[in-house]
Scaffold this active site. Sequence first.
Site, PDB file in Angstrom:
ATOM      1  N   ARG A  53     -88.123 -15.681 -65.705  1.00  0.00           N
ATOM      2  CA  ARG A  53     -88.074 -17.131 -65.470  1.00  0.00           C
ATOM      3  C   ARG A  53     -89.456 -17.664 -65.091  1.00  0.00           C
ATOM      4  NH1 ARG A  53     -83.733 -19.442 -61.262  1.00  0.00           N
ATOM      5  NH2 ARG A  53     -85.277 -18.725 -59.761  1.00  0.00           N
ATOM      6  N   LYS A 152     -89.579 -24.122 -62.882  1.00  0.00           N
ATOM      7  CA  LYS A 152     -89.637 -24.039 -61.421  1.00  0.00           C
ATOM      8  C   LYS A 152     -91.086 -24.279 -61.026  1.00  0.00           C
ATOM      9  CE  LYS A 152     -87.447 -21.157 -57.937  1.00  0.00           C
ATOM     10  NZ  LYS A 152     -86.799 -22.222 -57.192  1.00  0.00           N
ATOM     11  N   GLU A 185     -77.057 -30.572 -59.607  1.00  0.00           N
ATOM     12  CA  GLU A 185     -77.205 -29.452 -58.665  1.00  0.00           C
ATOM     13  C   GLU A 185     -77.636 -30.020 -57.326  1.00  0.00           C
ATOM     14  OE1 GLU A 185     -80.498 -26.867 -59.824  1.00  0.00           O
ATOM     15  OE2 GLU A 185     -81.605 -28.596 -60.611  1.00  0.00           O
TER      16      GLU A 185
HETATM   17  N1  PXG Z   1     -81.663 -25.220 -58.147  1.00  0.00           N
HETATM   18  C1  PXG Z   1     -82.864 -25.534 -57.636  1.00  0.00           C
HETATM   19  C2  PXG Z   1     -83.410 -26.886 -57.854  1.00  0.00           C
HETATM   20  C3  PXG Z   1     -83.599 -24.569 -56.929  1.00  0.00           C
HETATM   21  O1  PXG Z   1     -84.799 -24.870 -56.435  1.00  0.00           O
HETATM   22  C4  PXG Z   1     -81.769 -23.013 -57.267  1.00  0.00           C
HETATM   23  C5  PXG Z   1     -81.112 -24.000 -57.974  1.00  0.00           C
HETATM   24  C6  PXG Z   1     -81.128 -21.659 -57.132  1.00  0.00           C
HETATM   25  O2  PXG Z   1     -81.746 -20.737 -58.030  1.00  0.00           O
HETATM   26  P1  PXG Z   1     -81.756 -19.160 -57.740  1.00  0.00           P
HETATM   27  O3  PXG Z   1     -82.416 -18.567 -58.943  1.00  0.00           O
HETATM   28  O4  PXG Z   1     -82.513 -18.960 -56.475  1.00  0.00           O
HETATM   29  O5  PXG Z   1     -80.339 -18.746 -57.609  1.00  0.00           O
HETATM   30  C7  PXG Z   1     -83.059 -23.284 -56.748  1.00  0.00           C
HETATM   31  C8  PXG Z   1     -83.845 -22.253 -56.005  1.00  0.00           C
HETATM   32  C9  PXG Z   1     -85.532 -23.981 -50.254  1.00  0.00           C
HETATM   33  C10 PXG Z   1     -85.820 -23.419 -51.608  1.00  0.00           C
HETATM   34  O6  PXG Z   1     -86.418 -23.919 -49.374  1.00  0.00           O
HETATM   35  C11 PXG Z   1     -84.800 -23.263 -52.514  1.00  0.00           C
HETATM   36  C12 PXG Z   1     -85.064 -22.761 -53.801  1.00  0.00           C
HETATM   37  C13 PXG Z   1     -86.341 -22.441 -54.125  1.00  0.00           C
HETATM   38  C14 PXG Z   1     -87.346 -22.609 -53.208  1.00  0.00           C
HETATM   39  C15 PXG Z   1     -87.101 -23.096 -51.937  1.00  0.00           C
HETATM   40  O7  PXG Z   1     -84.422 -24.511 -50.044  1.00  0.00           O
HETATM   41  N2  PXG Z   1     -83.983 -22.632 -54.642  1.00  0.00           N
END
Ligand code: PXG
Length: 289
Positions: A53, A152, A185
């Site tokens: 990713r 991301k 989301e």
């Molecule tokens: N949606 C978004 C917009 C994210 O940023 C997820 C879904 C979940 O993805 P994964 O691959 O982790 O299951 C994310 C990822 C925080 C923080 O501090 C959260 C994310 C990344 C960086 C910081 O809350 N989540």
Amino acid sequence: MSQIEVFINGHYYPKEDAKISVYDHGLLYGDGVFEGMRAYSGRVFRLQEHLIRLEESAAAILLTIPLSREELAEAVKDTLKRNNLQDAYIRLIVTRGAGSLGLDPARTSNPQVIIITDHIELYPRELYEQGLKIITASTIRNHPAALSPRIKSLNYLNNIMAKLEGRQAGCMEALMLNVRGEVAECTGDNIFIVRRGQLLTPPIDAGILEGITRNAVMELARNAGVTVRETTLTRHDVYVADECFLTGSAAEVIPVVEVDQRTIGTGSVGPVTRRLMQDFHQLVRSSNE
Ligand code: PXG
């Protein structure tokens, strides 16, 4: 406790000395990409998927990562070892690098590869038992034709705007809709609902990040004999759901019991959510992950 050391381009620095240039376009413009991962008992959960990713995010912004996938994997593992961490959060960042003032990425050099390993606790432990209360933010998720939510990137202002709305309403997370008014989301987590025994979650083309925890939870649900559907959801679907929960590398699986001051289901953690929370904990601790 020993001092955290941060990896920057192959060197380790004590965390207060881990610094990059103020001319880095990652800082100046949010021009860069990242991953947030978790290690459990010394093993990084789905490391390859995170690295793929990251590569895809980088490809989308025409950023060449100076390390190969294998080298990145080694660097992540080495940083964990160096910091003696078994259970940890890992932030892997690739910035565009320092350049001149001005947007032009062509006038930068030396992308910075940064790896921070540390502990993380996004939500207080008791919320995994009690469930979160969230609101719908008025800030919509980025239009995919403007900035794809699949990238991301280091520019999280879209999500932070919604997070601020959540905070102002006394909530730790906020639900984001897309430009069509459909459920997308949350600010840092994917969303699922349970309705009549089926597990439902918005499809990728709702304009969301394809979460790695989301994929893992869909697999677990199918293995448990639960029908899983990626389908368009409206706020109404969430309001009348039997159960709701969020997934993310940092949050893992966390129940939601209230959305926009409407109680979801019974207002306590439902059976499907509870099962998937247990299965997820088992999965991340199993040897072949
Ligand atoms: N949606 C978004 C917009 C994210 O940023 C997820 C879904 C979940 O993805 P994964 O691959 O982790 O299951 C994310 C990822 C925080 C923080 O501090 C959260 C994310 C990344 C960086 C910081 O809350 N989540």
